[in-house]
Design an enzyme around this catalytic site. Sequence first.
Site, PDB file in Angstrom:
ATOM      1  N   LYS A  17     -40.909 -23.012 -84.657  1.00 20.76           N
ATOM      2  CA  LYS A  17     -39.693 -23.337 -85.402  1.00 20.76           C
ATOM      3  C   LYS A  17     -39.148 -24.719 -85.052  1.00 20.76           C
ATOM      4  O   LYS A  17     -38.442 -25.327 -85.846  1.00 20.76           O
ATOM      5  CB  LYS A  17     -38.648 -22.262 -85.164  1.00 20.76           C
ATOM      6  CG  LYS A  17     -39.034 -20.953 -85.829  1.00 20.76           C
ATOM      7  CD  LYS A  17     -37.939 -19.921 -85.780  1.00 20.76           C
ATOM      8  CE  LYS A  17     -38.301 -18.714 -86.619  1.00 20.76           C
ATOM      9  NZ  LYS A  17     -39.470 -17.976 -86.063  1.00 20.76           N
TER      10      LYS A  17
HETATM   11  C1  PLP Z   1     -40.305 -17.109 -86.719  1.00 22.15           C
HETATM   12  C2  PLP Z   1     -41.586 -16.795 -86.051  1.00 22.15           C
HETATM   13  C3  PLP Z   1     -42.674 -16.245 -86.758  1.00 22.15           C
HETATM   14  C4  PLP Z   1     -42.593 -15.902 -88.228  1.00 22.15           C
HETATM   15  O1  PLP Z   1     -42.505 -17.044 -89.024  1.00 22.15           O
HETATM   16  P1  PLP Z   1     -42.201 -16.898 -90.598  1.00 22.15           P
HETATM   17  O2  PLP Z   1     -41.987 -18.289 -91.063  1.00 22.15           O
HETATM   18  O3  PLP Z   1     -40.953 -16.076 -90.673  1.00 22.15           O
HETATM   19  O4  PLP Z   1     -43.340 -16.259 -91.203  1.00 22.15           O
HETATM   20  C5  PLP Z   1     -43.849 -16.005 -86.072  1.00 22.15           C
HETATM   21  N1  PLP Z   1     -43.959 -16.266 -84.750  1.00 22.15           N
HETATM   22  C6  PLP Z   1     -42.936 -16.779 -84.037  1.00 22.15           C
HETATM   23  C7  PLP Z   1     -43.128 -17.010 -82.591  1.00 22.15           C
HETATM   24  C8  PLP Z   1     -41.725 -17.081 -84.662  1.00 22.15           C
HETATM   25  O5  PLP Z   1     -40.701 -17.591 -83.937  1.00 22.15           O
END
Ligand code: PLP
Length: 476
Positions: free
Chosen positions: A113
Site C-alpha cells: 500500500k
Molecule cells: C491491502 C492488502 C492486500 C489486498 O489488496 P487489494 O488491493 O485490496 O486487493 C493484500 N495484501 C496486503 C498485505 C495488503 O495490505
Amino acid sequence: MSDPMRYISTRGGIEPVDFKQAVMMGLADDGGLVIPERIPDVRDRLDHWRGLDYPDLAFEVMRLFTTDLPDDELRELCRRTYGPAFEPEPAPVVRVGDRYILELWHGPTLSFKDIALQMLGNLFERILADSGGRLNILGATSGDTGSAAIAGVRGHERIDIFMLHPHGRVSPIQRRQMTTVPDDNVHNIAVEGSFDNCQQIMKTLAGDLDFKRRYSLGAVNSVNWARVLAQMVYYFAAVFRVQAETGASSVRVCVPTGNFGNILAGWYARRMGAPISTLILATNDNDILARFFRTGKYARGQVHQTLAPAMDIQVASNFERYLYYHVGEDSAELRRHMERFAETGSLEVPAAPGGVDPVIEAGAATRDEVLSAIGRCHDQTGYLLDPHTACGWAVAESLVPVAAGAGAGDCGAGEPTLCVSTAHPAKFPEAVAEATGRDDLARHPEIDKLADFEEKFDVLPDDAERVRRYIVEMVG
Ligand SMILES: *Cc1c(COP(=O)(O)O)cnc(C)c1O
C-alpha cells in the site's frame, strides 16, 4: 504532449472531470467509481520503457492519465515519491525456486500500500498547494491501510489525518505502526468497538455533506483512482525484469487480492499492452472474487477471520470497475447489476466452463494451504512468504503445477510465473511462527524499533458525534 484525459463514472452520472478533480473526488458523486474515458495503447513504446528506472517509468505511465499536471511537476513528484522512501527500490524482483516474486514491501510501512499511498500523499499536497485549500482525511482501518495512509501524509502542511481503528483489536505491530508517528497532523483514534463500527462512523460523517464540505473531508481508500494508477507502474517494471531474465514473450502474474485494487491495476496494465498473458487471482477463505471468476456468481457471504487479514473482505470495492468493462462499458447494464447486488446480495453474469474471463484464473487458499505454502517454500528455498503472499503462492501452485524433475520448472521452458508479494513477513510473525515452528524468522529492524517509540492515540466511544466533536476541536 498526449491528448487530454478525462474521467467518467462507471454509473454514467457525472460530467467528465480532469485528473486532479478525479483524485479529490474519491468515490464518484453519483455513487459509482471514477474511471478514465479511454485506456491508452502503449505497445509501440514498450521497448523504450524497458530501459527506464522506476521513477521515470512511473512518470511515463502516469502522464498518460494526468494530462492536467505539467510534465515537469509530475516528473518531480515521481522522483520524490520513489526515492529514498523505498529501500533499495520500490519493486525488486527476485527468483524463488521456479517462480519470480515481486517484492512490493520496501516502503515505510512494509506493505504494498505504500507504493500508492506515498504517491497519493504527494499528489494531495501538490493539488492543495495549487488550490490553496486544506484537506482532512478521515479513514478507518483494521490493519495495513492506516499505517500506509499515515506514512503517506505525515508532516504535510495542508493535510490532517484522522484514522479510526478498533480499540484493542488490531495487532500490536499494526497499531504501533500508526500510533508511534509523532507528527502533529496525525490523529489516531481508538474506537471502543469493532472495525465495522469504525467504518460506520466514517460513513456517517462523510455522508453528512454539510460537514464534509465545511471540513474538507477527504478519503484515501482503495477506490481512489490515483491508487490504481500508481500501482500499474510496477506491473510494467516487473514483467520487463522477468522478460530480461528469461527471454519469455509474456508472463503469468499471480496477485493476492481483497478489494480487487492491486489486481485491477494489473488488469489495466495488461489492457495497455503490458506483456501479461494471464492474471491469477488469489483469495483466502473470503472467496467471493474467486467464486465469481469461476462461476459468474458474485454473492456476498460471511466475513471469515484468516491469517491474511488485509484480504478479509467480502464486498470488493474495486470490483465495480472490472464489471463495467466486463459488461461492455455499458453504464445502464452496470447500474442494473449493482442495484441487484444492493438489493439481494448477489449478481450474476454468464460464465463459460473455464470461467468468466479467459484472462483471469482464480482460486482460494485455505488456512492449511497458506501455512503449508509458507512452510514448504521456506524449507525448499529459504525464502519467507508472508501469509498474504502465501495465498497467492498456494493458488499459483494449484493452477500452474511445477514440472517434475530438477530444473524443469516453469522458469525454464514454459511461461514464467510472477507472484506479487504484498507484505514483509515481519508484519505477521504469528502466522510465520505457526507455519515454520520458529519465532525468530520473521524479523525486520523497522518493526523491532517500534517497541522503543512512544504511542500517541485517543480512545473514544463508538459514537459518531464524539468523533465529529474531536475533529472539530482539532481542526479549529
Ligand atoms: C491491502 C492488502 C492486500 C489486498 O489488496 P487489494 O488491493 O485490496 O486487493 C493484500 N495484501 C496486503 C498485505 C495488503 O495490505
